[in-house]
Design a protein around this motif. Sequence first.
Motif, PDB file in Angstrom:
ATOM      1  N   SER A  30       0.844  -1.195   0.000  1.00 39.53           N
ATOM      2  CA  SER A  30       0.000   0.000   0.000  1.00 39.53           C
ATOM      3  C   SER A  30       0.876   1.241   0.000  1.00 39.53           C
ATOM      4  O   SER A  30       2.031   1.200   0.414  1.00 39.53           O
ATOM      5  CB  SER A  30      -0.883   0.025   1.251  1.00 39.53           C
ATOM      6  N   SER A  31       0.308   2.364  -0.418  1.00 38.82           N
ATOM      7  CA  SER A  31       1.036   3.638  -0.390  1.00 38.82           C
ATOM      8  C   SER A  31       1.187   4.111   1.048  1.00 38.82           C
ATOM      9  O   SER A  31       0.469   3.659   1.948  1.00 38.82           O
ATOM     10  CB  SER A  31       0.288   4.686  -1.202  1.00 38.82           C
ATOM     11  N   ARG A  33       0.267   6.937   2.164  1.00 36.98           N
ATOM     12  CA  ARG A  33      -1.016   7.567   2.529  1.00 36.98           C
ATOM     13  C   ARG A  33      -2.000   6.513   3.037  1.00 36.98           C
ATOM     14  O   ARG A  33      -2.661   6.708   4.062  1.00 36.98           O
ATOM     15  CB  ARG A  33      -1.615   8.333   1.369  1.00 36.98           C
ATOM     16  N   GLU A  34      -2.097   5.394   2.340  1.00 42.52           N
ATOM     17  CA  GLU A  34      -3.010   4.331   2.775  1.00 42.52           C
ATOM     18  C   GLU A  34      -2.577   3.761   4.126  1.00 42.52           C
ATOM     19  O   GLU A  34      -3.424   3.467   4.977  1.00 42.52           O
ATOM     20  CB  GLU A  34      -3.081   3.226   1.722  1.00 42.52           C
ATOM     21  N   LEU A  35      -1.273   3.635   4.329  1.00 46.29           N
ATOM     22  CA  LEU A  35      -0.786   3.160   5.626  1.00 46.29           C
ATOM     23  C   LEU A  35      -1.126   4.157   6.727  1.00 46.29           C
ATOM     24  O   LEU A  35      -1.537   3.772   7.820  1.00 46.29           O
ATOM     25  CB  LEU A  35       0.721   2.915   5.568  1.00 46.29           C
ATOM     26  N   GLN A  37      -3.594   6.252   6.733  1.00 48.30           N
ATOM     27  CA  GLN A  37      -5.043   6.177   6.956  1.00 48.30           C
ATOM     28  C   GLN A  37      -5.408   4.974   7.813  1.00 48.30           C
ATOM     29  O   GLN A  37      -6.359   5.027   8.585  1.00 48.30           O
ATOM     30  CB  GLN A  37      -5.774   6.144   5.617  1.00 48.30           C
ATOM     31  N   THR A  38      -4.622   3.914   7.734  1.00 50.82           N
ATOM     32  CA  THR A  38      -4.843   2.734   8.567  1.00 50.82           C
ATOM     33  C   THR A  38      -4.654   3.075  10.047  1.00 50.82           C
ATOM     34  O   THR A  38      -5.346   2.540  10.906  1.00 50.82           O
ATOM     35  CB  THR A  38      -3.860   1.600   8.171  1.00 50.82           C
ATOM     36  N   PRO A  43      -9.885   7.722   8.550  1.00 56.51           N
ATOM     37  CA  PRO A  43      -8.959   7.859   7.418  1.00 56.51           C
ATOM     38  C   PRO A  43      -9.044   9.192   6.684  1.00 56.51           C
ATOM     39  O   PRO A  43      -8.030   9.707   6.220  1.00 56.51           O
ATOM     40  CB  PRO A  43      -9.361   6.703   6.498  1.00 56.51           C
ATOM     41  N   GLU A  44     -10.206   9.780   6.603  1.00 61.72           N
ATOM     42  CA  GLU A  44     -10.361  11.048   5.879  1.00 61.72           C
ATOM     43  C   GLU A  44      -9.655  12.211   6.579  1.00 61.72           C
ATOM     44  O   GLU A  44      -9.480  13.272   5.994  1.00 61.72           O
ATOM     45  CB  GLU A  44     -11.846  11.376   5.658  1.00 61.72           C
TER      46      GLU A  44
END
Length: 139
Positions: A30-31, A33-35, A37-38, A43-44
């Motif tokens: 994952s990117s 950013r996705e990490l 958000q985790t 996440p937003e």
Amino acid sequence: MEAAISGTNRAVCISLVAVEPLVRGFPPHSSLRELAQTTAARPEEVTSLRPIKPPSRWTGELARAIDGTARQTASDGWSGPGTDGARAVAEAISRHLGSVHMAADVVIDEGNGCPAAWRKNFLLVTRSHIALLVMTIDD
């Protein structure tokens, strides 16, 4: 370290607010950013992310944040425990989660949900975990 950088009218906190297993192993699929958000409560709320390269530089950035905080809170102009404090934090993380292989400075906009007067977030990725290290100053 927290006691050293706390002024009489401020509370300083340095903590790992989220630690998640790196499910599919390292390197992550994952990117950053996705990490990030985790690790965020919502996440937003992750509004921006700046990779720290090489990843070992995150301790220097933490040291500068600690020293900047010490100058803001100390009335006698004391320079602060940045390098030693950051090294101690890095060593504790390394002992418990492993060496940091990826790092990023993350901005999380919690709106009115975070009462901190100042906040600094670091996304840290080891071979087995994703962690969010947060340093806050409260009035």
